[in-house]
Design a protein around this motif. Sequence first.
Motif, PDB file in Angstrom:
ATOM      1  N   VAL A  95       5.212 -51.893  15.235  1.00  0.00           N
ATOM      2  CA  VAL A  95       6.466 -51.942  14.481  1.00  0.00           C
ATOM      3  C   VAL A  95       6.549 -53.297  13.793  1.00  0.00           C
ATOM      4  N   GLY A  96       7.228 -53.307  12.642  1.00  0.00           N
ATOM      5  CA  GLY A  96       7.419 -54.544  11.917  1.00  0.00           C
ATOM      6  C   GLY A  96       8.325 -55.487  12.688  1.00  0.00           C
ATOM      7  N   TYR A  97       7.983 -56.779  12.661  1.00  0.00           N
ATOM      8  CA  TYR A  97       8.731 -57.792  13.396  1.00  0.00           C
ATOM      9  C   TYR A  97       9.194 -58.918  12.469  1.00  0.00           C
ATOM     10  N   VAL A  98       8.322 -59.361  11.568  1.00  0.00           N
ATOM     11  CA  VAL A  98       8.646 -60.419  10.613  1.00  0.00           C
ATOM     12  C   VAL A  98       8.074 -60.025   9.258  1.00  0.00           C
ATOM     13  N   VAL A  99       8.862 -60.238   8.215  1.00  0.00           N
ATOM     14  CA  VAL A  99       8.396 -60.047   6.849  1.00  0.00           C
ATOM     15  C   VAL A  99       8.821 -61.281   6.052  1.00  0.00           C
ATOM     16  N   ASN A 100       7.844 -61.985   5.489  1.00  0.00           N
ATOM     17  CA  ASN A 100       8.121 -63.158   4.664  1.00  0.00           C
ATOM     18  C   ASN A 100       7.305 -63.004   3.392  1.00  0.00           C
TER      19      ASN A 100
END
Length: 150
Positions: free
Chosen positions: A76-81
């Motif tokens: 699952v996605g946790y951080v998007v920068n």
Amino acid sequence: MRNSPLSEADGRRSGPEVLGPGATFELTRTVTEEMSARHLGSGTVGVLATPAMISMMEGAATLCVQPYLREGQTTVGYVVNIRHLAPTGIGREATARATVTGVDGKRIVFEVACFEGDKKVGGGEHVRVIIEGGNFLAAATDGAVPPGPG
């Protein structure tokens, strides 16, 4: 961990035999009106929306690592920068690339980028966390908070 190749229709994969830095996956899509900022409400113009670009990057990251995971596991996605650097018009092809740069326990760090041909239109860092799919869904339906990446 298992490693099973995806079909050509899923994209292009390269990298090590076990999950680690260098594992890469590319996903190419033709930009449609449904992927546009105008359609998604993230802007008013008919170009690839930032949320759609990020979705492609996350999809490439997911497909990059899924064959390395045990049965029942996913990420699952946790951080998007992410930075969106240039527009991509409807009807143009965009290619999202995810490359593993690090693995720390359940956390997987990716360098992600999106291109229109040779032109880089977006890029940044994305972190995903390995989860047990059944446990995660159970927590989502009963209101419990699943454990974080540790």
